[in-house]
Write a protein that holds these residues in place. Structure first.
Motif, PDB file in Angstrom:
ATOM      1  N   LYS A  14       0.798  -1.216   0.019  1.00 34.54           N
ATOM      2  CA  LYS A  14      -0.023   0.169  -0.142  1.00 34.54           C
ATOM      3  C   LYS A  14       0.718   1.314   0.220  1.00 34.54           C
ATOM      4  CE  LYS A  14      -3.681  -1.847   2.426  1.00 34.54           C
ATOM      5  NZ  LYS A  14      -4.946  -1.824   3.434  1.00 34.54           N
ATOM      6  N   SER A  63       2.726   1.418  -3.618  1.00 35.65           N
ATOM      7  CA  SER A  63       1.721   2.099  -4.543  1.00 35.65           C
ATOM      8  C   SER A  63       1.185   3.570  -4.316  1.00 35.65           C
ATOM      9  CB  SER A  63       0.350   1.008  -4.569  1.00 35.65           C
ATOM     10  OG  SER A  63      -0.328   1.662  -3.266  1.00 35.65           O
ATOM     11  N   ASN A 108       4.771   5.534  -5.845  1.00 38.09           N
ATOM     12  CA  ASN A 108       5.062   5.475  -7.063  1.00 38.09           C
ATOM     13  C   ASN A 108       4.426   6.851  -7.929  1.00 38.09           C
ATOM     14  OD1 ASN A 108       6.581   3.184  -7.086  1.00 38.09           O
ATOM     15  ND2 ASN A 108       4.919   1.818  -7.537  1.00 38.09           N
TER      16      ASN A 108
END
Length: 153
Positions: A147, A150, A153
């Motif tokens: 989590k 992500s 990124n």
């Protein structure tokens, strides 16, 4: 009440009520804490012993070890041993704060990212460090890592 005191009180109760499996697990917890105490005495940390945060880390590590053992026992067809590991996990979890719900985990991740000023995947270690410091035993960091990744990124 300090976490160590709660564990000792539970151990005394288990002795009085002759709960052998529970007593065995509580003794393992106590031994792990005492090992950390001894290690802390040999460093500059001093003779104060381990803090509640360190005890929660120890308990978290013990749970992770038992989860891995249970998985290995299941794969080997030793379901009775896997069940024993799960029973130990349940006893250890009694001394950890309650697990955070998914939305609470999301908020904790967002807060940690904003507090650390994380902007890229290189900052993931800082974010995970903050989360582990504050929420040890409250979340599964194997699930939280992706989590955080992500979001960065």
């Amino acid at each position: 009440m300090e976490l160590r005191d709660r564990i000792n009180a539970a151990m005394k109760t288990a002795m009085k009520e002759k709960q052998a499996a529970r007593l065995s697990t509580l003794r393992l917890i106590n031994a792990a804490i005492k090992d950390r105490d001894i290690a802390a005495r040999s460093t500059e940390d001093g003779p104060d012993g381990v803090t509640d945060a360190e005890v929660r880390q120890i308990l978290g590590r013990m749970i992770k070890q038992r989860q891995e053992s249970a998985r290995a026992y299941e794969e080997g067809g030793r379901l009775e041993l896997a069940e024993g590991e799960r029973e130990e996990i349940a006893i250890i979890e009694e001394f950890l704060p309650r697990r955070l719900a998914d939305d609470e985990v999301e908020r904790a991740v967002d807060t940690a990212i904003s507090e650390t000023g994380a902007t890229s995947i290189r900052d993931m270690g800082k974010v995970m460090g903050v989360l582990k410091e504050r929420h040890t035993g409250q979340m599964d960091f194997g699930m939280v890592g992706p989590k955080v990744k992500s979001r960065l990124n």
